[in-house]
Structure formats: C-alpha cells, structure tokens
Write a protein that holds these residues in place. Structure first.
Motif, PDB file in Angstrom:
ATOM      1  N   UNK A 106      84.476  20.140  -0.743  1.00 21.17           N
ATOM      2  CA  UNK A 106      84.156  19.096  -1.736  1.00 21.17           C
ATOM      3  C   UNK A 106      84.532  19.510  -3.158  1.00 21.17           C
ATOM      4  N   UNK A 107      85.336  20.579  -3.308  1.00 21.90           N
ATOM      5  CA  UNK A 107      85.798  21.006  -4.627  1.00 21.90           C
ATOM      6  C   UNK A 107      86.769  19.997  -5.220  1.00 21.90           C
ATOM      7  N   UNK A 108      86.928  20.053  -6.525  1.00 26.87           N
ATOM      8  CA  UNK A 108      87.762  19.095  -7.254  1.00 26.87           C
ATOM      9  C   UNK A 108      89.067  19.740  -7.708  1.00 26.87           C
ATOM     10  N   UNK A 109      90.127  18.945  -7.688  1.00 32.22           N
ATOM     11  CA  UNK A 109      91.450  19.374  -8.114  1.00 32.22           C
ATOM     12  C   UNK A 109      91.964  18.369  -9.129  1.00 32.22           C
ATOM     13  N   UNK A 110      92.229  18.837 -10.343  1.00 36.46           N
ATOM     14  CA  UNK A 110      92.779  17.991 -11.399  1.00 36.46           C
ATOM     15  C   UNK A 110      94.223  18.398 -11.618  1.00 36.46           C
ATOM     16  N   UNK A 111      95.131  17.446 -11.518  1.00 33.76           N
ATOM     17  CA  UNK A 111      96.547  17.740 -11.721  1.00 33.76           C
ATOM     18  C   UNK A 111      97.128  16.783 -12.744  1.00 33.76           C
ATOM     19  N   UNK A 119     101.886   7.689  -6.630  1.00 31.68           N
ATOM     20  CA  UNK A 119     102.130   7.530  -5.194  1.00 31.68           C
ATOM     21  C   UNK A 119     102.726   8.798  -4.587  1.00 31.68           C
ATOM     22  N   UNK A 120     103.627   9.444  -5.299  1.00 33.19           N
ATOM     23  CA  UNK A 120     104.221  10.678  -4.787  1.00 33.19           C
ATOM     24  C   UNK A 120     103.175  11.787  -4.661  1.00 33.19           C
ATOM     25  N   UNK A 121     102.300  11.905  -5.656  1.00 31.72           N
ATOM     26  CA  UNK A 121     101.247  12.929  -5.592  1.00 31.72           C
ATOM     27  C   UNK A 121     100.248  12.622  -4.474  1.00 31.72           C
ATOM     28  N   UNK A 122      99.926  11.343  -4.293  1.00 33.87           N
ATOM     29  CA  UNK A 122      99.043  10.966  -3.188  1.00 33.87           C
ATOM     30  C   UNK A 122      99.642  11.406  -1.858  1.00 33.87           C
ATOM     31  N   UNK A 129      92.979  16.327   1.107  1.00 31.15           N
ATOM     32  CA  UNK A 129      92.438  15.883  -0.179  1.00 31.15           C
ATOM     33  C   UNK A 129      92.374  14.365  -0.232  1.00 31.15           C
ATOM     34  N   UNK A 130      91.396  13.860  -0.979  1.00 30.15           N
ATOM     35  CA  UNK A 130      91.324  12.422  -1.208  1.00 30.15           C
ATOM     36  C   UNK A 130      91.277  12.164  -2.712  1.00 30.15           C
ATOM     37  N   UNK A 131      91.885  11.068  -3.108  1.00 31.80           N
ATOM     38  CA  UNK A 131      91.936  10.706  -4.533  1.00 31.80           C
ATOM     39  C   UNK A 131      90.578  10.187  -4.969  1.00 31.80           C
ATOM     40  N   UNK A 132      90.122  10.643  -6.118  1.00 28.50           N
ATOM     41  CA  UNK A 132      88.878  10.131  -6.701  1.00 28.50           C
ATOM     42  C   UNK A 132      89.153   9.260  -7.913  1.00 28.50           C
ATOM     43  N   UNK A 133      90.144   9.659  -8.700  1.00 25.81           N
ATOM     44  CA  UNK A 133      90.334   8.979  -9.984  1.00 25.81           C
ATOM     45  C   UNK A 133      91.754   9.183 -10.488  1.00 25.81           C
ATOM     46  N   UNK A 134      92.298   8.158 -11.110  1.00 26.69           N
ATOM     47  CA  UNK A 134      93.524   8.302 -11.889  1.00 26.69           C
ATOM     48  C   UNK A 134      93.104   8.298 -13.347  1.00 26.69           C
ATOM     49  N   UNK A 135      93.430   9.349 -14.055  1.00 27.47           N
ATOM     50  CA  UNK A 135      93.042   9.459 -15.454  1.00 27.47           C
ATOM     51  C   UNK A 135      94.041   8.718 -16.334  1.00 27.47           C
ATOM     52  N   UNK A 136      93.576   8.107 -17.413  1.00 27.61           N
ATOM     53  CA  UNK A 136      94.498   7.374 -18.288  1.00 27.61           C
ATOM     54  C   UNK A 136      95.466   8.328 -18.984  1.00 27.61           C
ATOM     55  N   UNK A 137      96.719   7.907 -19.053  1.00 28.92           N
ATOM     56  CA  UNK A 137      97.750   8.654 -19.773  1.00 28.92           C
ATOM     57  C   UNK A 137      98.536   7.665 -20.624  1.00 28.92           C
ATOM     58  N   UNK A 152      98.089  11.834 -14.211  1.00 30.34           N
ATOM     59  CA  UNK A 152      96.933  12.727 -14.150  1.00 30.34           C
ATOM     60  C   UNK A 152      95.961  12.173 -13.109  1.00 30.34           C
ATOM     61  N   UNK A 153      95.680  13.000 -12.085  1.00 28.56           N
ATOM     62  CA  UNK A 153      94.829  12.566 -10.980  1.00 28.56           C
ATOM     63  C   UNK A 153      93.728  13.590 -10.707  1.00 28.56           C
ATOM     64  N   UNK A 154      92.623  13.077 -10.159  1.00 29.31           N
ATOM     65  CA  UNK A 154      91.535  13.928  -9.701  1.00 29.31           C
ATOM     66  C   UNK A 154      91.406  13.728  -8.200  1.00 29.31           C
ATOM     67  N   UNK A 155      91.503  14.837  -7.467  1.00 33.47           N
ATOM     68  CA  UNK A 155      91.334  14.833  -6.019  1.00 33.47           C
ATOM     69  C   UNK A 155      90.072  15.590  -5.664  1.00 33.47           C
TER      70      UNK A 155
END
Length: 158
Positions: A106-111, A119-122, A129-137, A152-155
């Motif tokens: 359940x750890x988090x990965x921010x990229x 879509x490519x990162x997904x 890993x599952x996507x939690x959030x897309x951060x605004x850029x 910028x994504x949070x998995x």
C-alpha cells in the motif's frame, strides 16, 4: 515513522529538503553517482538538515536494504532509464520490479515525467500498481489543442 525515498538527487534534493522541513524524519535519497551524493550532502548540510540519509544505489540493481518505504518519489529517473539506447524496455521492467520491492504494501509512488503521457505511464505501471491521482501540471495550447509537457501521477502499490 514515515519512510520516504527519492530517486536521482538532482531534482530529488528539492524533495528531500522539503520533506525534512515538513518534519518527516526518515528520509533517504539515492543516486547511482557518488558525486551527486556528495553534492546533495553539502546542500543538506548547508540547510542544517540531519534527518536525511544519502546512499549510492543503482535502482535497477538495488541492495536488499532498499525496502520498506512508505513513499517513493521520482522526478527524472524513469525518464532517464527510458532514454537509454541499450535495452530500454528491459530496464523499464527492472525499474518497476525494483520499485515494487522498495515500497511496502500500500506504499505510494509519485512520478513526474517529461517524456511519458498519463496513458503511457498507466500502462508501464499497470502490474502491481493502481493510479490514485493525476496531479495538476501546466498546460499549453497550440493549433487549437491543449496538452501538458509534464505528467505527474500518484500510484499505490497493490
């Protein structure tokens, strides 16, 4: 205690300092370059931050002690690995395996990526890993179409 890991210290040093100033106390920064570790160490010392550990690590072949982190932050490492002309596909797969081992359940990965779309990162991180959030850029518009030059994504580790 929240364990944080940042990859590639060129931009990671910003994250290390920011997390330390927010009060996080178990922060590790890694880079494959001993010179990057030395430079980051001088910056951290200048800032008076003693709660940051730095270590030389090749994230594609990490030591067994690089595990159990709650959060992993990447700004540039995955992009650099992806641009390697020799075996980039295999190196990307190894990166995902190393990330999976480095994070606790359940750890988090921010990229943050300048080379990959959402879509490519997904697709790259779909296994484990599952996507939690897309951060605004920042966005730009050209020819009537809008887009982003940074993703910028949070998995979360499954």
């Amino acid at each position: 205690m929240l364990q944080c890991l940042t990859l590639e210290l060129e931009m990671g040093c910003f994250w290390l300092n920011w997390l330390a100033k927010l009060g996080y106390s178990d922060i590790t920064g890694i880079d494959y370059s001993p010179l990057a570790i030395q430079l980051s160490g001088r910056i951290i010392e200048k800032e008076g931050l003693s709660n940051i550990k730095l270590q030389v690590e090749d994230f594609l072949n990490p030591s067994p002690k690089l595990s159990g982190f709650h959060i992993c932050i990447d700004k540039g490492t995955f992009d650099a690995i992806s641009l390697n002309p020799d075996g980039a596909l295999e190196k990307r797969k190894q990166y995902v395996k190393s990330l999976f081992r480095a994070l606790q359940d359940k750890g988090f990965f921010l990229i943050t990526s300048c080379n990959w779309t959402k879509d490519e990162l997904l697709n790259e991180f779909s296994e484990g890993f599952e996507i939690l959030e897309e951060l605004p850029t920042p966005t730009f518009t050209f020819g009537g179409r809008s887009g982003n030059s940074v993703t910028a994504l949070v998995f979360q580790k499954k």
